[in-house]
Design a protein around this motif. Sequence first.
Motif, PDB file in Angstrom:
ATOM      1  N   LYS A 291      -8.172  71.243 -22.011  1.00 10.85           N
ATOM      2  CA  LYS A 291      -9.792  70.796 -21.994  1.00 10.85           C
ATOM      3  C   LYS A 291      -9.794  69.555 -22.970  1.00 10.85           C
ATOM      4  O   LYS A 291     -10.919  68.705 -22.561  1.00 10.85           O
ATOM      5  N   ASP A 292      -8.914  69.006 -23.689  1.00  9.36           N
ATOM      6  CA  ASP A 292      -9.095  67.801 -24.259  1.00  9.36           C
ATOM      7  C   ASP A 292      -8.722  66.730 -22.911  1.00  9.36           C
ATOM      8  O   ASP A 292      -9.327  65.470 -23.223  1.00  9.36           O
ATOM      9  N   LEU A 293      -7.859  66.823 -22.359  1.00  7.10           N
ATOM     10  CA  LEU A 293      -7.347  65.981 -21.056  1.00  7.10           C
ATOM     11  C   LEU A 293      -8.666  65.923 -20.081  1.00  7.10           C
ATOM     12  O   LEU A 293      -8.801  64.767 -19.811  1.00  7.10           O
ATOM     13  N   LEU A 294      -9.269  67.072 -19.834  1.00  6.65           N
ATOM     14  CA  LEU A 294     -10.334  67.012 -18.917  1.00  6.65           C
ATOM     15  C   LEU A 294     -11.522  66.151 -19.620  1.00  6.65           C
ATOM     16  O   LEU A 294     -12.232  65.296 -18.944  1.00  6.65           O
ATOM     17  N   GLN A 295     -11.603  66.193 -20.898  1.00  3.85           N
ATOM     18  CA  GLN A 295     -12.928  65.588 -21.411  1.00  3.85           C
ATOM     19  C   GLN A 295     -12.435  63.976 -21.483  1.00  3.85           C
ATOM     20  O   GLN A 295     -13.263  63.194 -21.349  1.00  3.85           O
ATOM     21  N   LEU A 296     -11.060  63.661 -21.628  1.00  5.47           N
ATOM     22  CA  LEU A 296     -10.753  62.469 -21.734  1.00  5.47           C
ATOM     23  C   LEU A 296     -11.061  61.744 -20.233  1.00  5.47           C
ATOM     24  O   LEU A 296     -11.628  60.624 -20.234  1.00  5.47           O
ATOM     25  N   LEU A 297     -10.714  62.469 -19.088  1.00  6.52           N
ATOM     26  CA  LEU A 297     -10.935  61.840 -17.936  1.00  6.52           C
ATOM     27  C   LEU A 297     -12.397  61.728 -17.750  1.00  6.52           C
ATOM     28  O   LEU A 297     -12.857  60.512 -16.995  1.00  6.52           O
ATOM     29  N   THR A 298     -13.086  62.807 -17.991  1.00  4.52           N
ATOM     30  CA  THR A 298     -14.431  62.772 -17.780  1.00  4.52           C
ATOM     31  C   THR A 298     -14.968  61.737 -18.534  1.00  4.52           C
ATOM     32  O   THR A 298     -16.193  60.904 -17.707  1.00  4.52           O
ATOM     33  N   VAL A 299     -14.937  61.102 -19.768  1.00  6.32           N
ATOM     34  CA  VAL A 299     -15.403  60.084 -20.533  1.00  6.32           C
ATOM     35  C   VAL A 299     -14.841  58.772 -19.734  1.00  6.32           C
ATOM     36  O   VAL A 299     -15.760  57.915 -19.682  1.00  6.32           O
ATOM     37  N   TYR A 300     -13.768  58.740 -19.366  1.00  7.45           N
ATOM     38  CA  TYR A 300     -13.277  57.524 -18.633  1.00  7.45           C
ATOM     39  C   TYR A 300     -14.112  57.282 -17.406  1.00  7.45           C
ATOM     40  O   TYR A 300     -14.351  56.235 -17.168  1.00  7.45           O
ATOM     41  N   GLN A 301     -14.208  58.287 -16.765  1.00  3.74           N
ATOM     42  CA  GLN A 301     -14.995  58.183 -15.366  1.00  3.74           C
ATOM     43  C   GLN A 301     -16.334  57.772 -15.551  1.00  3.74           C
ATOM     44  O   GLN A 301     -17.235  57.032 -15.106  1.00  3.74           O
TER      45      GLN A 301
ATOM     46  N   MET B   4      -8.719  69.127 -11.180  1.00  2.00           N
ATOM     47  CA  MET B   4      -7.455  68.999 -10.148  1.00  2.00           C
ATOM     48  C   MET B   4      -6.332  67.911 -10.920  1.00  2.00           C
ATOM     49  O   MET B   4      -5.089  68.279 -10.854  1.00  2.00           O
ATOM     50  N   MET B   5      -6.641  66.814 -11.075  1.00  3.34           N
ATOM     51  CA  MET B   5      -5.861  65.885 -11.689  1.00  3.34           C
ATOM     52  C   MET B   5      -5.360  66.168 -12.986  1.00  3.34           C
ATOM     53  O   MET B   5      -4.053  65.768 -13.350  1.00  3.34           O
ATOM     54  N   VAL B   6      -6.041  66.966 -13.887  1.00  9.09           N
ATOM     55  CA  VAL B   6      -5.380  67.506 -15.171  1.00  9.09           C
ATOM     56  C   VAL B   6      -4.483  68.870 -15.045  1.00  9.09           C
ATOM     57  O   VAL B   6      -3.297  68.556 -15.279  1.00  9.09           O
ATOM     58  N   ASP B   7      -4.796  69.564 -13.874  1.00  4.71           N
ATOM     59  CA  ASP B   7      -3.948  70.715 -13.905  1.00  4.71           C
ATOM     60  C   ASP B   7      -2.835  70.346 -13.076  1.00  4.71           C
ATOM     61  O   ASP B   7      -1.509  70.965 -13.230  1.00  4.71           O
ATOM     62  N   GLU B   8      -2.697  69.535 -12.067  1.00  2.77           N
ATOM     63  CA  GLU B   8      -1.601  69.385 -11.028  1.00  2.77           C
ATOM     64  C   GLU B   8      -0.761  68.158 -11.443  1.00  2.77           C
ATOM     65  O   GLU B   8       0.466  67.916 -11.039  1.00  2.77           O
ATOM     66  N   ILE B   9      -1.503  67.151 -12.226  1.00  4.05           N
ATOM     67  CA  ILE B   9      -0.607  66.023 -12.650  1.00  4.05           C
ATOM     68  C   ILE B   9      -0.436  65.704 -14.184  1.00  4.05           C
ATOM     69  O   ILE B   9       0.753  65.728 -14.560  1.00  4.05           O
TER      70      ILE B   9
ATOM     71  N   ARG C  87     -10.824  55.880  -4.107  1.00  4.28           N
ATOM     72  CA  ARG C  87     -11.842  56.822  -3.721  1.00  4.28           C
ATOM     73  C   ARG C  87     -13.113  56.861  -4.912  1.00  4.28           C
ATOM     74  O   ARG C  87     -13.369  57.937  -5.640  1.00  4.28           O
ATOM     75  N   PRO C  88     -13.744  55.750  -4.874  1.00  4.63           N
ATOM     76  CA  PRO C  88     -14.824  55.664  -5.766  1.00  4.63           C
ATOM     77  C   PRO C  88     -15.937  56.623  -5.574  1.00  4.63           C
ATOM     78  O   PRO C  88     -16.668  56.731  -6.447  1.00  4.63           O
ATOM     79  N   THR C  89     -16.290  57.010  -4.393  1.00  6.83           N
ATOM     80  CA  THR C  89     -17.381  57.799  -4.183  1.00  6.83           C
ATOM     81  C   THR C  89     -17.057  59.421  -4.286  1.00  6.83           C
ATOM     82  O   THR C  89     -17.768  60.305  -3.784  1.00  6.83           O
ATOM     83  N   ASN C  90     -15.851  59.626  -4.470  1.00  2.00           N
ATOM     84  CA  ASN C  90     -15.228  61.170  -4.486  1.00  2.00           C
ATOM     85  C   ASN C  90     -14.264  61.668  -5.506  1.00  2.00           C
ATOM     86  O   ASN C  90     -13.700  62.426  -5.739  1.00  2.00           O
ATOM     87  N   ILE C  91     -15.044  61.119  -6.598  1.00  3.49           N
ATOM     88  CA  ILE C  91     -14.275  61.541  -8.121  1.00  3.49           C
ATOM     89  C   ILE C  91     -15.534  62.733  -8.723  1.00  3.49           C
ATOM     90  O   ILE C  91     -16.425  62.507  -9.661  1.00  3.49           O
ATOM     91  N   SER C  92     -15.209  64.014  -8.329  1.00  5.58           N
ATOM     92  CA  SER C  92     -16.196  64.925  -8.823  1.00  5.58           C
ATOM     93  C   SER C  92     -15.550  65.609 -10.094  1.00  5.58           C
ATOM     94  O   SER C  92     -14.237  65.370 -10.305  1.00  5.58           O
ATOM     95  N   LYS C  93     -16.169  66.470 -10.417  1.00  7.05           N
ATOM     96  CA  LYS C  93     -15.641  67.277 -11.746  1.00  7.05           C
ATOM     97  C   LYS C  93     -14.559  67.992 -11.120  1.00  7.05           C
ATOM     98  O   LYS C  93     -13.450  68.288 -11.882  1.00  7.05           O
ATOM     99  N   LYS C  94     -14.504  68.594 -10.029  1.00  3.84           N
ATOM    100  CA  LYS C  94     -13.547  69.440  -9.377  1.00  3.84           C
ATOM    101  C   LYS C  94     -12.186  68.621  -9.130  1.00  3.84           C
ATOM    102  O   LYS C  94     -11.106  68.975  -9.407  1.00  3.84           O
ATOM    103  N   ARG C  95     -12.433  67.307  -8.782  1.00  5.21           N
ATOM    104  CA  ARG C  95     -11.409  66.682  -8.587  1.00  5.21           C
ATOM    105  C   ARG C  95     -10.517  65.971  -9.967  1.00  5.21           C
ATOM    106  O   ARG C  95      -9.389  66.056 -10.033  1.00  5.21           O
ATOM    107  N   LEU C  96     -11.571  65.826 -11.035  1.00  4.68           N
ATOM    108  CA  LEU C  96     -11.000  65.568 -12.103  1.00  4.68           C
ATOM    109  C   LEU C  96     -10.211  66.767 -12.837  1.00  4.68           C
ATOM    110  O   LEU C  96      -9.086  66.567 -13.472  1.00  4.68           O
TER     111      LEU C  96
END
Length: 200
Positions: A89-99, A188-193, A177-186
């Motif tokens: 959850k912390d990593l997802l929050q970090l990516l969300t804030v960055y985005q 996936m980046m947390v879970d898979e990377i 992919r500046p137009t394709n960064i959805s919550k789902k993609r964020l």
Amino acid sequence: MNKTENSRRRGDELLESLYNATMKLATTTKLTNLTFQQIADEARTSRTVLYRRWSTPFDLLQDIYSYKAKKLFDGAFFDELKDNGSLRKDLLQLLTVYQKVHTEIGAEIINNYYFLRAQDKNDNNELLIHKQAVEKHLNATKKILANAEKRGEKIRKISPITLMLPYDLIRTENLIRPTNISKKRLTMMVDEILMPVFVG
């Protein structure tokens, strides 16, 4: 408004006018071909106004990025981060804030800055605040991982390069992919990377 009227503008109002004119031209003119005369004409002012502040259009473009992207540099957005109870959850929050920050600044401004940095082969014009920001990004990830360890999560021993991975991911995604960064993609980046990299 004629040239004389705009030339008499001062302070932030004048700067904003020059910055906006430059960014408008950047959408149709190759940055390496951009001239003070073009900018002066677009802003309805004189070249003298520009030469008083900057030696070259490159210097002006550097200032625009610093002005527009100050939030990205000074790291004030880290104040929004909180402990969410798990590394995931912390990593997802970090990516969300960055985005969120990247979206607020705008892909065009950020991409133009990367272009300018690529032209500066000897790093003669790298902004000090940009260098300082790297430490803030590193410390943010360190804090998130330290909190995870305190909760009993098993964290790998990693290098400073890996600590920058969350931010590097967002930068890469916004370039490609500046137009394709959805919550789902964020997510996936947390879970898979990020999770496989950080969790032992």
